[in-house]
Design a protein around this motif. Structure first.
Motif, PDB file in Angstrom:
ATOM      1  N   THR A  64       0.792  -1.237   0.000  1.00 19.16           N
ATOM      2  CA  THR A  64       0.000   0.000   0.000  1.00 19.16           C
ATOM      3  C   THR A  64       0.824   1.287   0.000  1.00 19.16           C
ATOM      4  OG1 THR A  64      -0.205  -0.097   2.418  1.00 19.16           O
ATOM      5  CG2 THR A  64      -1.965  -1.124   1.122  1.00 19.16           C
ATOM      6  N   TRP A  65       2.151   1.174   0.138  1.00 20.79           N
ATOM      7  CA  TRP A  65       3.013   2.366   0.127  1.00 20.79           C
ATOM      8  C   TRP A  65       4.086   2.244  -0.939  1.00 20.79           C
ATOM      9  CZ3 TRP A  65       1.564   6.584   2.456  1.00 20.79           C
ATOM     10  CH2 TRP A  65       0.756   6.511   3.586  1.00 20.79           C
ATOM     11  N   LEU A  66       4.290   3.325  -1.675  1.00 22.43           N
ATOM     12  CA  LEU A  66       5.374   3.444  -2.641  1.00 22.43           C
ATOM     13  C   LEU A  66       6.505   4.234  -1.981  1.00 22.43           C
ATOM     14  CD1 LEU A  66       3.202   4.443  -5.728  1.00 22.43           C
ATOM     15  CD2 LEU A  66       4.245   2.201  -5.279  1.00 22.43           C
TER      16      LEU A  66
ATOM     17  N   VAL B 106      -0.311   3.934  -2.528  1.00 21.16           N
ATOM     18  CA  VAL B 106      -0.737   3.242  -3.735  1.00 21.16           C
ATOM     19  C   VAL B 106      -2.217   3.569  -3.941  1.00 21.16           C
ATOM     20  CG1 VAL B 106      -1.158   0.946  -4.729  1.00 21.16           C
ATOM     21  CG2 VAL B 106       0.963   1.396  -3.446  1.00 21.16           C
TER      22      VAL B 106
ATOM     23  N   GLU C  13      -5.389   0.079  -7.308  1.00 23.70           N
ATOM     24  CA  GLU C  13      -4.190  -0.746  -7.399  1.00 23.70           C
ATOM     25  C   GLU C  13      -4.007  -1.562  -6.113  1.00 23.70           C
ATOM     26  OE1 GLU C  13      -0.626  -2.578  -8.714  1.00 23.70           O
ATOM     27  OE2 GLU C  13      -2.412  -1.812  -9.715  1.00 23.70           O
ATOM     28  N   GLN C  14      -4.347  -0.976  -4.961  1.00 27.00           N
ATOM     29  CA  GLN C  14      -4.294  -1.741  -3.712  1.00 27.00           C
ATOM     30  C   GLN C  14      -5.220  -2.952  -3.803  1.00 27.00           C
ATOM     31  OE1 GLN C  14      -4.810   0.251   0.055  1.00 27.00           O
ATOM     32  NE2 GLN C  14      -3.725   2.078  -0.670  1.00 27.00           N
TER      33      GLN C  14
ATOM     34  N   ARG D 146      -3.708  -5.591  -6.013  1.00 28.01           N
ATOM     35  CA  ARG D 146      -2.604  -6.292  -5.350  1.00 28.01           C
ATOM     36  C   ARG D 146      -3.112  -7.268  -4.297  1.00 28.01           C
ATOM     37  NH1 ARG D 146       2.099  -1.703  -4.392  1.00 28.01           N
ATOM     38  NH2 ARG D 146       2.432  -1.216  -6.610  1.00 28.01           N
TER      39      ARG D 146
ATOM     40  N   ASN E  26       9.063  -0.657   1.129  1.00 26.58           N
ATOM     41  CA  ASN E  26       9.521  -0.151  -0.172  1.00 26.58           C
ATOM     42  C   ASN E  26      10.534   0.988  -0.061  1.00 26.58           C
ATOM     43  OD1 ASN E  26       8.012  -1.997  -1.768  1.00 26.58           O
ATOM     44  ND2 ASN E  26       6.183  -0.848  -1.229  1.00 26.58           N
TER      45      ASN E  26
END
Length: 174
Positions: free
Chosen positions: A40-42, A48, A52-53, A56, A116
């Motif tokens: 959930t984190w870039l 995110v 997209e979450q 994933r 990340n």
């Protein structure tokens, strides 16, 4: 449960030890561990996007074996139908808060990279987006969800653990 579940999700308040427990379950059982923060984190603490979450998480939950360290409301309808067990860490506020403050302080001091490549900072620790502030904002609702699910499961079996000792005993039983 008579047989060991193959799809487990951990829920709890911020700082309760969800990720640590999920990693220990994975070590003990061989289940693949998926950290929600990594999904959930870039880098740069950029979230995110929700769609997209969900993509994933759907990919993770499509697997036959996994352990996941959170259920966000935006994708709980993906996780819960696939989960075989929900483990709720329902610890006292003083315990989860002290763990969170200690963890956040150490991470800010050591600049240890998490989710990340992100790092926590002292500035962030005292900002409006502080994870410590989030603990106070979300504690009551997360605790209520754990207790409600333990009283009446939203689908999968629910185990509510109220102390680290109880959690260690439960983990030893796997």
């Amino acid at each position: 449960m008579t047989s060991r579940p193959d799809r487990i999700v951990i829920i709890g308040v911020t700082g309760s030890g969800k990720s640590t427990l999920a990693a220990r379950i994975a070590e003990r059982t061989g289940l693949p561990y998926h950290a929600a923060d990594d999904l959930t984190w870039l880098p740069g603490w950029v979230g995110v996007p929700d769609d997209e979450q969900v993509r994933r998480i759907t990919e993770v939950c499509a697997g036959e074996r996994w352990v996941l360290d959170a259920v966000y409301s935006r994708w709980q309808d993906v996780v819960l139908p696939r989960a075989q067990l929900v483990v709720g860490l329902d610890y006292p506020r003083w315990l989860s808060l002290s763990r969170l403050v200690r963890r956040t302080f150490v991470r800010a001091l050591t600049r240890r990279r998490i989710c990340n490549g992100n790092v926590e900072s002292f500035r962030q620790m005292f900002s409006a987006d502080s994870i410590i502030r989030w603990h106070f904002t979300s504690f009551a609702s997360k605790r209520a969800r754990i207790r409600a699910w333990a009283a009446e499961s939203p689908g999968p079996a629910v185990v509510r653990l109220t102390s680290p000792r109880e959690t260690r005993r439960w983990l030893d039983s796997l």
